[in-house]
Design an enzyme around this catalytic site. Structure first.
Site, mmCIF file in Angstrom:
data_model
loop_
_atom_site.group_PDB
_atom_site.id
_atom_site.type_symbol
_atom_site.label_atom_id
_atom_site.label_comp_id
_atom_site.label_asym_id
_atom_site.label_seq_id
_atom_site.Cartn_x
_atom_site.Cartn_y
_atom_site.Cartn_z
ATOM 1 N N LEU A 153 -79.881 -5.299 -59.775
ATOM 2 C CA LEU A 153 -80.839 -4.228 -59.533
ATOM 3 C C LEU A 153 -80.462 -3.566 -58.212
ATOM 4 O O LEU A 153 -79.970 -4.227 -57.298
ATOM 5 C CB LEU A 153 -82.272 -4.776 -59.428
ATOM 6 C CG LEU A 153 -82.908 -5.402 -60.669
ATOM 7 C CD1 LEU A 153 -84.293 -5.945 -60.318
ATOM 8 C CD2 LEU A 153 -83.019 -4.396 -61.801
ATOM 9 N N ASP A 154 -80.722 -2.260 -58.094
ATOM 10 C CA ASP A 154 -80.503 -1.585 -56.823
ATOM 11 C C ASP A 154 -81.375 -2.225 -55.746
ATOM 12 O O ASP A 154 -82.454 -2.771 -56.028
ATOM 13 C CB ASP A 154 -80.880 -0.098 -56.926
ATOM 14 C CG ASP A 154 -79.914 0.684 -57.788
ATOM 15 O OD1 ASP A 154 -78.833 0.156 -58.101
ATOM 16 O OD2 ASP A 154 -80.254 1.831 -58.142
ATOM 17 N N ARG A 155 -80.913 -2.122 -54.530
ATOM 18 C CA ARG A 155 -81.637 -2.737 -53.403
ATOM 19 C C ARG A 155 -83.086 -2.265 -53.336
ATOM 20 O O ARG A 155 -83.998 -3.053 -53.071
ATOM 21 C CB ARG A 155 -80.906 -2.405 -52.100
ATOM 22 C CG ARG A 155 -81.525 -3.049 -50.875
ATOM 23 C CD ARG A 155 -80.671 -2.805 -49.647
ATOM 24 N NE ARG A 155 -81.215 -3.462 -48.473
ATOM 25 C CZ ARG A 155 -80.599 -3.515 -47.296
ATOM 26 N NH1 ARG A 155 -79.418 -2.944 -47.147
ATOM 27 N NH2 ARG A 155 -81.158 -4.138 -46.283
ATOM 28 N N THR A 194 -84.956 -1.138 -55.739
ATOM 29 C CA THR A 194 -85.683 -1.322 -56.998
ATOM 30 C C THR A 194 -86.284 -2.725 -57.033
ATOM 31 O O THR A 194 -85.613 -3.706 -56.707
ATOM 32 C CB THR A 194 -84.742 -1.136 -58.204
ATOM 33 O OG1 THR A 194 -84.157 0.161 -58.143
ATOM 34 C CG2 THR A 194 -85.502 -1.282 -59.514
ATOM 35 N N ARG A 219 -81.793 6.845 -62.008
ATOM 36 C CA ARG A 219 -81.951 7.748 -60.878
ATOM 37 C C ARG A 219 -81.185 9.053 -61.106
ATOM 38 O O ARG A 219 -81.710 10.151 -60.857
ATOM 39 C CB ARG A 219 -81.479 7.055 -59.598
ATOM 40 C CG ARG A 219 -82.248 5.790 -59.299
ATOM 41 C CD ARG A 219 -81.589 4.915 -58.244
ATOM 42 N NE ARG A 219 -81.620 5.524 -56.927
ATOM 43 C CZ ARG A 219 -81.219 4.897 -55.820
ATOM 44 N NH1 ARG A 219 -80.748 3.660 -55.897
ATOM 45 N NH2 ARG A 219 -81.293 5.498 -54.664
#
Length: 327
Positions: A140-142, A144, A256
């Site tokens: 997961l993105d930081r 998120t 995104r």
């Protein structure tokens, strides 16, 4: 297994649980505390041998393979860096002998690297030193939050990663976006291209079918409703829509970039968003990106029954405006 600091040639035999694992990941697990640059250096130099032959970092190991490790010593700096990782548990959504599912907070990377000394997985390993294996299944993105899978056995890691690769998982995110999302737009099927900025930061842009580096990327969008902002919100500010986005492909920054390309950037997105709108949101209490890994459906890696996993929307998102009425 002996301490790495003993600085003697060692031979490791690959077991069935490690079948199919990349050589670099195998060494990172076996040589706990070794910095990544050291791992890749000894592979590139040919000092690491698989069945007496040179191997690449992406070599897939098979049961019974003999992996030769050269004499290696951890520097004091590397030892100190390892000790500096704080032990931390995260809210557990599901756990058994095969996998651990946690609710990742926003603002924490899933793993160390790219200027981040440690992430969720390193903190979990520190908190559970008795665990023989803890490996990320996906990322997961930081910024998120939400559902994150961690495998506790090598065979579970492979089977779960196969599910992600075969697109048989169901991953749904909650996203607050600028503007009124058109109800008729339910599918975004736009290829994406990864690239690096001059400073080395990773970015993604939309592309077309003629781009040899483009990857097909599919997002399914469902409108949950129009979100009413907090009291005092400017009358001329853009409206907002809460979306449930299911991704059929797991590309970097996919949601995104897809939503921004559609003209509806995610609230608080500092890479692809509307920066002026983000400043307004922050003044009214929304200081992080409104993207949350909400639901994930998988097949259990050993028992083969369906698992429906869900992470509740964090309070800083659920309590913003009237978001909670959609939950």
């Amino acid at each position: 297994m002996s301490d790495m600091s003993s600085a003697a040639v060692r031979h490791l035999t690959v077991d069935a649980e490690s079948a199919g694992q990349r050589l670099d990941n195998f060494l990172l697990r076996e040589l706990k505390g070794a910095p990544k640059p050291l791992i890749y250096r000894i592979i590139r130099s040919g000092e690491v041998r698989v069945n007496k032959a040179r191997a690449r970092a992406d070599t897939r190991l098979q049961p019974g393979d003999d992996v030769r490790l050269p004499p290696v010593r951890l520097s004091e700096r590397a030892d100190g860096a390892q000790a500096a990782v704080p032990a931390r548990e995260f809210p557990v959504l599901y756990e058994d002998g095969w996998l651990l599912v946690v609710d990742k907070p926003a603002g924490i990377a899933v793993h160390g690297g790219s200027g981040v000394s440690f992430g969720v997985i390193e903190q979990l390993r520190q908190a559970r030193p008795e665990a023989p294996l803890l490996e990320l299944v996906h990322r997961l993105d930081r910024e998120t939050s939400g559902v994150l899978l961690v495998a506790k056995r090598r065979s579970a890691l492979k089977r779960l990663q196969d599910q992600f690769r075969e697109r048989s998982t169901g991953k749904t995110y909650l996203a607050l976006v600028r503007g009124v999302w058109p109800l008729a737009r339910k599918v975004i099927d736009v290829p994406l291209h990864k690239y690096l900025l001059p400073g080395g930061q990773r970015r993604v842009r939309v592309t077309d079918a003629r781009d040899p580096h483009g990857q097909r990327s599919i997002s399914l969008v469902r409108v949950l409703g129009s979100v009413q902002p907090p009291a005092g919100w400017p009358a001329d500010a853009p409206p907002m829509t809460l979306l449930a986005v299911t991704i059929k492909t797991g590309r970097t920054h996919q949601i995104r970039v897809h939503l921004a390309h559609a003209g509806h950037p995610i609230a608080g997105d500092d890479k692809y968003g509307d920066f002026e709108w983000n400043r307004l949101l922050a003044r009214f209490g929304l200081t992080r990106m409104f993207l949350h890994a909400w639901q994930l459906s998988i097949r259990h890696p050993a028992q083969d029954h369906g698992l429906q996993l869900q992470a509740p929307l964090p309070a800083e998102l659920a309590d913003w405006g009237d978001v909670r009425r959609f939950l």
